[in-house]
Motif scaffolding. Structure first.
Motif, PDB file in Angstrom:
ATOM      1  N   ILE A 139       3.757   1.362   1.380  1.00 32.55           N
ATOM      2  CA  ILE A 139       2.772   0.615   0.584  1.00 32.55           C
ATOM      3  C   ILE A 139       1.361   0.972   1.025  1.00 32.55           C
ATOM      4  CG2 ILE A 139       1.846  -1.683   0.101  1.00 32.55           C
ATOM      5  CD1 ILE A 139       4.693  -2.753   0.183  1.00 32.55           C
ATOM      6  N   ALA A 140       1.142   1.068   2.336  1.00 34.00           N
ATOM      7  CA  ALA A 140      -0.181   1.433   2.848  1.00 34.00           C
ATOM      8  C   ALA A 140      -0.599   2.811   2.353  1.00 34.00           C
ATOM      9  CB  ALA A 140      -0.169   1.393   4.376  1.00 34.00           C
ATOM     10  N   GLU A 141       0.355   3.737   2.334  1.00 31.98           N
ATOM     11  CA  GLU A 141       0.045   5.091   1.853  1.00 31.98           C
ATOM     12  C   GLU A 141      -0.275   5.058   0.361  1.00 31.98           C
ATOM     13  OE1 GLU A 141       2.094   9.519   1.524  1.00 31.98           O
ATOM     14  OE2 GLU A 141       3.040   7.948   2.735  1.00 31.98           O
ATOM     15  N   ARG A 142       0.488   4.278  -0.366  1.00 32.75           N
ATOM     16  CA  ARG A 142       0.267   4.176  -1.820  1.00 32.75           C
ATOM     17  C   ARG A 142      -1.109   3.584  -2.115  1.00 32.75           C
ATOM     18  NH1 ARG A 142       3.755   3.487  -6.478  1.00 32.75           N
ATOM     19  NH2 ARG A 142       2.379   2.936  -8.200  1.00 32.75           N
ATOM     20  N   LEU A 143      -1.501   2.596  -1.313  1.00 30.45           N
ATOM     21  CA  LEU A 143      -2.792   1.940  -1.516  1.00 30.45           C
ATOM     22  C   LEU A 143      -3.931   2.697  -0.851  1.00 30.45           C
ATOM     23  CD1 LEU A 143      -1.813  -1.813  -0.941  1.00 30.45           C
ATOM     24  CD2 LEU A 143      -2.074  -0.609  -3.129  1.00 30.45           C
ATOM     25  N   GLY A 144      -3.600   3.667   0.016  1.00 30.62           N
ATOM     26  CA  GLY A 144      -4.640   4.368   0.756  1.00 30.62           C
ATOM     27  C   GLY A 144      -5.421   3.439   1.653  1.00 30.62           C
ATOM     28  N   ASP A 145      -4.704   2.468   2.209  1.00 39.37           N
ATOM     29  CA  ASP A 145      -5.362   1.385   2.954  1.00 39.37           C
ATOM     30  C   ASP A 145      -4.566   1.089   4.215  1.00 39.37           C
ATOM     31  OD1 ASP A 145      -7.181  -0.569   3.490  1.00 39.37           O
ATOM     32  OD2 ASP A 145      -6.351  -2.031   2.100  1.00 39.37           O
ATOM     33  N   GLY A 147      -5.492   0.624   7.268  1.00 40.96           N
ATOM     34  CA  GLY A 147      -6.073  -0.220   8.304  1.00 40.96           C
ATOM     35  C   GLY A 147      -6.014  -1.707   8.026  1.00 40.96           C
ATOM     36  N   ALA A 148      -5.878  -2.088   6.762  1.00 41.13           N
ATOM     37  CA  ALA A 148      -5.887  -3.505   6.389  1.00 41.13           C
ATOM     38  C   ALA A 148      -4.480  -4.091   6.499  1.00 41.13           C
ATOM     39  CB  ALA A 148      -6.410  -3.662   4.966  1.00 41.13           C
ATOM     40  N   PRO A 149      -4.379  -5.433   6.593  1.00 41.08           N
ATOM     41  CA  PRO A 149      -3.071  -6.071   6.706  1.00 41.08           C
ATOM     42  C   PRO A 149      -2.353  -6.241   5.365  1.00 41.08           C
ATOM     43  CG  PRO A 149      -4.769  -7.744   6.797  1.00 41.08           C
ATOM     44  CD  PRO A 149      -5.480  -6.411   6.754  1.00 41.08           C
ATOM     45  N   THR A 150      -2.988  -5.808   4.283  1.00 40.57           N
ATOM     46  CA  THR A 150      -2.419  -6.038   2.954  1.00 40.57           C
ATOM     47  C   THR A 150      -0.999  -5.512   2.833  1.00 40.57           C
ATOM     48  OG1 THR A 150      -4.616  -5.881   1.978  1.00 40.57           O
ATOM     49  CG2 THR A 150      -2.736  -5.676   0.492  1.00 40.57           C
ATOM     50  N   ALA A 151      -0.775  -4.269   3.249  1.00 41.15           N
ATOM     51  CA  ALA A 151       0.544  -3.656   3.100  1.00 41.15           C
ATOM     52  C   ALA A 151       1.598  -4.423   3.884  1.00 41.15           C
ATOM     53  CB  ALA A 151       0.502  -2.203   3.562  1.00 41.15           C
ATOM     54  N   ARG A 152       1.244  -4.841   5.078  1.00 40.89           N
ATOM     55  CA  ARG A 152       2.216  -5.566   5.895  1.00 40.89           C
ATOM     56  C   ARG A 152       2.539  -6.928   5.288  1.00 40.89           C
ATOM     57  NH1 ARG A 152       1.839  -7.169  12.368  1.00 40.89           N
ATOM     58  NH2 ARG A 152       3.928  -8.086  12.464  1.00 40.89           N
ATOM     59  N   VAL A 153       1.528  -7.600   4.780  1.00 39.49           N
ATOM     60  CA  VAL A 153       1.756  -8.908   4.149  1.00 39.49           C
ATOM     61  C   VAL A 153       2.666  -8.756   2.930  1.00 39.49           C
ATOM     62  CG1 VAL A 153       0.651 -10.778   2.871  1.00 39.49           C
ATOM     63  CG2 VAL A 153      -0.387  -9.927   4.981  1.00 39.49           C
TER      64      VAL A 153
END
Length: 225
Positions: A139-145, A147-153
């Motif tokens: 998810i983090a790779e897909r969002l290109g994000d 560093g943020a906790p978004t993918a983990r949440v």
């Protein structure tokens, strides 16, 4: 992103893991899970008990792993393989449903064995937590994000939703899902006794994951150029 093939060391570790979980399930089905020791599983797989402990924390975890084997990684891989134009919420939902409803050859018998025994049922439900780490990464790779906790949440929410769907699906036989005073409409799979799958697992998974769609959509909108 192309993942390089595993090296010799990783292939050996994977072979050991597969041998342990296959031995654990076979011995449990032959003798009953309560009569199987870690030493028995290790001997059947041709390794030491110490080596066994490097892979599994309990015999229940090893037995259940024979059914859930690498499911978490396959879910993440399926999400990563979906085209970018496919909504992330849809990609995750389809990957989860596909992996949880495809029991594979001989899988239905093993799943029935596991879900009708309380200790194994607990381990089966607990295994949903394993969805979070690999799904967080994809998810983090897909969002290109990254560093943020978004993918983990989001990934943790998916794991929780899957567990809720499974708890509703595995309900003690004869329990009324809509009984007054019931702590939840899906019943509790923690009770002993006969447990039978109730309704469509695919439908339950989709229903549990649907409330997460707005959060996935919002996360995607934030990273759109």
């Amino acid at each position: 992103m192309t993942t390089p093939p595993p090296g010799l060391r990783e292939r050996k570790k994977q072979a050991t893991r597969e041998a342990l979980r296959a031995a654990a399930l076979r011995l449990a089905m032959e003798h009953g899970p309560d009569r199987v020791r870690v030493e028995d599983i290790a001997e059947a797989a041709g390794v030491s008990p110490r080596t066994y402990n490097n892979y599994f924390a309990s015999r229940e975890q090893a037995i259940v792993s024979a059914v859930t084997a690498d499911r978490e990684a396959r879910i993440a891989a399926a999400v990563a393989a979906r085209p970018e134009e496919v909504r992330l919420a849809e990609a995750v939902t389809e990957a989860v449903v596909e992996q949880y409803t495809d029991a594979g050859e001989g899988g239905h018998e093993a799943l029935l064995f596991i879900t009708t025994r309380p200790a194994l049922r607990h381990a089966f439900l607990d295994s949903t937590a394993g969805i979070e780490p690999p799904l967080t990464a994809v998810i983090a790779e897909r969002l290109g994000d990254t560093g943020a906790p978004t993918a983990r949440v989001l990934a943790a929410s998916v794991a929780a939703a899957v567990r809720i769907a499974l708890e509703g699906w595995l309900r003690p036989a004869g329990e009324d899902a809509g009984a007054a005073g019931s702590p939840d409409a899906g019943g509790s799979p923690d009770a002993g006794g006969l447990v039978v799958p109730v309704g469509s697992l695919s439908d339950r998974l989709r229903a549990a994951l649907t409330p997460l769609a707005p959060s996935f959509d919002a996360a995607e909108r934030r990273v759109q150029p």
